[in-house]
Design a protein around this motif. Structure first.
Motif, mmCIF file in Angstrom:
data_model
loop_
_atom_site.group_PDB
_atom_site.id
_atom_site.type_symbol
_atom_site.label_atom_id
_atom_site.label_comp_id
_atom_site.label_asym_id
_atom_site.label_seq_id
_atom_site.Cartn_x
_atom_site.Cartn_y
_atom_site.Cartn_z
ATOM 1 N N PRO A 1 0.838 -1.332 0.014
ATOM 2 C CA PRO A 1 0.197 0.071 0.011
ATOM 3 C C PRO A 1 0.971 1.222 0.080
ATOM 4 O O PRO A 1 0.300 2.343 -0.094
ATOM 5 C CB PRO A 1 -0.877 -0.097 1.299
ATOM 6 C CG PRO A 1 -0.857 -1.473 1.666
ATOM 7 C CD PRO A 1 0.593 -2.241 1.138
ATOM 8 N N GLN B 1 -2.003 5.717 -4.590
ATOM 9 C CA GLN B 1 -3.529 5.570 -4.943
ATOM 10 C C GLN B 1 -3.687 4.076 -5.380
ATOM 11 O O GLN B 1 -4.714 3.615 -5.041
ATOM 12 C CB GLN B 1 -3.954 6.521 -5.783
ATOM 13 C CG GLN B 1 -3.731 7.922 -5.675
ATOM 14 C CD GLN B 1 -4.348 8.443 -4.278
ATOM 15 O OE1 GLN B 1 -5.692 8.358 -4.430
ATOM 16 N NE2 GLN B 1 -3.749 8.950 -3.519
ATOM 17 N N CYS C 1 -5.626 -0.878 -3.934
ATOM 18 C CA CYS C 1 -6.336 0.568 -4.481
ATOM 19 C C CYS C 1 -6.934 1.264 -3.300
ATOM 20 O O CYS C 1 -7.656 0.533 -2.594
ATOM 21 C CB CYS C 1 -7.363 -0.070 -5.412
ATOM 22 S SG CYS C 1 -8.215 1.214 -6.383
ATOM 23 N N GLN C 2 -6.751 2.594 -3.289
ATOM 24 C CA GLN C 2 -7.098 3.571 -2.210
ATOM 25 C C GLN C 2 -8.629 3.753 -2.483
ATOM 26 O O GLN C 2 -9.108 3.551 -3.666
ATOM 27 C CB GLN C 2 -6.672 4.895 -2.636
ATOM 28 C CG GLN C 2 -6.770 5.705 -1.370
ATOM 29 C CD GLN C 2 -6.240 5.545 -0.117
ATOM 30 O OE1 GLN C 2 -6.946 4.760 0.815
ATOM 31 N NE2 GLN C 2 -4.729 5.719 0.025
ATOM 32 N N THR C 3 -9.224 3.600 -1.250
ATOM 33 C CA THR C 3 -10.731 3.459 -1.342
ATOM 34 C C THR C 3 -11.440 4.625 -2.219
ATOM 35 O O THR C 3 -12.422 4.186 -2.807
ATOM 36 C CB THR C 3 -11.293 3.785 0.090
ATOM 37 O OG1 THR C 3 -10.455 2.754 0.990
ATOM 38 C CG2 THR C 3 -12.857 3.368 0.001
#
Length: 387
Positions: free
Chosen positions: A80, A370, A381-383
């Motif tokens: 992340p 992101q 994957c960023q929310t």
């Protein structure tokens, strides 16, 4: 052509090729491709408007022997943070390297290579100090381990600090480590480097650097404890400059106690830039501000210190990929490379950076991942991204 993903409208930056422009990035299976005018169809279009599209980050100095060392983190926790490849900086030694390889390296999604600490036990616990006395080198086992894992092991590691090596014998220990690397290289046909932890060295930075060969790693180069590479008059130690001319590499390897803001400012003012920027992540600082929290935070600190974005990205893509023997395969977005990709937003928000002295640096820029793809697969994957 049927593509797996197209990342569209992003600022594509690749230090290896000098690419820096808005364009599509096309991924087929696990590789980056150039359609060369061929029509491309794709079911998954990722809009990266306003974002930077970079090769996946390479964190060259980490500690990831999770459950084998009290200081280590799980390597895949770095995904992340945009990290797709990493190097373990000698958390294991000859006694436990095979355990590290089988339990951490093999199952990791993050691509891992390693340094081997010359003390057989490696770095087990902050309260258990390694003993780098050359009399304890297990040459026979080290030769066997290096030969068996030559595709993974980049070199040998020694910590060269007061309290870790004796003041009066430290240089002997360091020279013995370099001689050991030379011996193994001669016997095995390898090209082992030596990585030296330089914080609070018992000798000057120049004397330490004088022992190193082309390609060896002077890590924690901006440390602020004891002898550092910037002299009292503000000049860079001449021995350090000579080492750089010989091809010795300088890794910022920030860590919590291995970075000094004033040292960095003074070195950068003399245009002494690190070849590599890495995090030195361990579990006492992982994701915890205001020190090195994660690699994007460290990179943001160097933007605040005045480095431009392409220069910063080069230290975590092109340069470490070359040292890992994977130039053109990772650390680049050129066609044919593995599709290790990070999509970043450069956010203008207040960020406070500290060093071990509690000196502070106030920043207003933060690189925020992101999306991260490892070998063509979306692993993070960023929310609120790609809705």
């Amino acid at each position: 052509m049927k593509a797996s993903y197209i990342i569209r409208n992003g600022r594509v930056m690749d230090p290896r090729t000098g690419l820096d422009r808005i364009q599509d990035l096309v991924i087929c299976n696990n590789r980056i491709v150039d359609p060369q005018g061929e029509a491309v169809s794709c079911d998954h279009i990722i809009d990266a408007t306003g974002c930077i599209v970079s090769p996946g980050l390479i964190d060259f100095h980490t500690h990831v022997f999770y459950e084998g060392s009290a200081i280590a983190i799980r390597p895949d926790f770095m995904i992340p943070q945009g990290t797709t490849s990493a190097v373990d900086a000698g958390t294991s030694g000859t006694a436990n390297f095979e355990s590290f390889y089988k339990t951490v390296v093999v199952p990791s999604t993050v691509r891992l290579k390693s340094f081997l600490t010359v003390y057989s036990g490696g770095q087990l616990d902050p309260k258990l100090c390694e003993d780098f006395n050359p009399a304890l080198f297990n040459l026979e086992r080290m030769e066997r381990i290096v030969d068996k894992y030559r595709d993974n092991i980049l070199g040998l590691k020694i910590r060269f600090s007061r309290g870790v090596v004796p003041d009066d014998k430290g240089m002997d220990y360091l020279k013995a480590t370099v001689e050991l690397a030379d011996l193994l290289n001669a016997r095995l046909g390898t090209a082992l480097r030596v990585c030296v932890h330089t914080t609070n060295s018992p000798v000057s930075a120049g004397d330490l650097a004088s022992c190193l060969r082309p390609g060896d790693i002077f890590c924690h180069c901006f440390q602020g404890s004891g002898n550092n590479l910037v002299l009292e008059n503000g000049e860079i130690d001449s021995g350090v400059l000579q080492a750089r001319k010989r091809g010795v590499l300088f890794d910022a390897a920030n860590g919590k106690g291995n970075f000094g803001i004033e040292t960095a400012k003074r070195a950068l003012a003399k245009n002494f830039l690190p070849d590599i920027i890495s995090s030195d992540l361990t579990n006492d600082k992982f994701n915890m501000p205001p020190y090195d929290k994660n690699l994007p935070t460290v990179l943001s600190k160097y933007l605040t210190l005045g480095l431009d974005l392409m220069t910063v990205l080069r230290t975590v893509t092109e340069v470490p990929a070359e040292i890992m023997g994977m130039a053109g395969q990772i650390g680049t977005l050129q066609p044919g490379a593995y599709a290790d990709v990070v999509v970043l937003k450069e956010k203008n928000i207040p960020v406070l950076h500290k060093d071990w002295k509690n000196d502070t640096l106030q920043g207003n820029v933060l690189l925020v991942p992101q999306m991260t793809l490892c070998a063509g697969e979306i692993q993070f994957c960023q929310t609120d991204f790609w809705l």
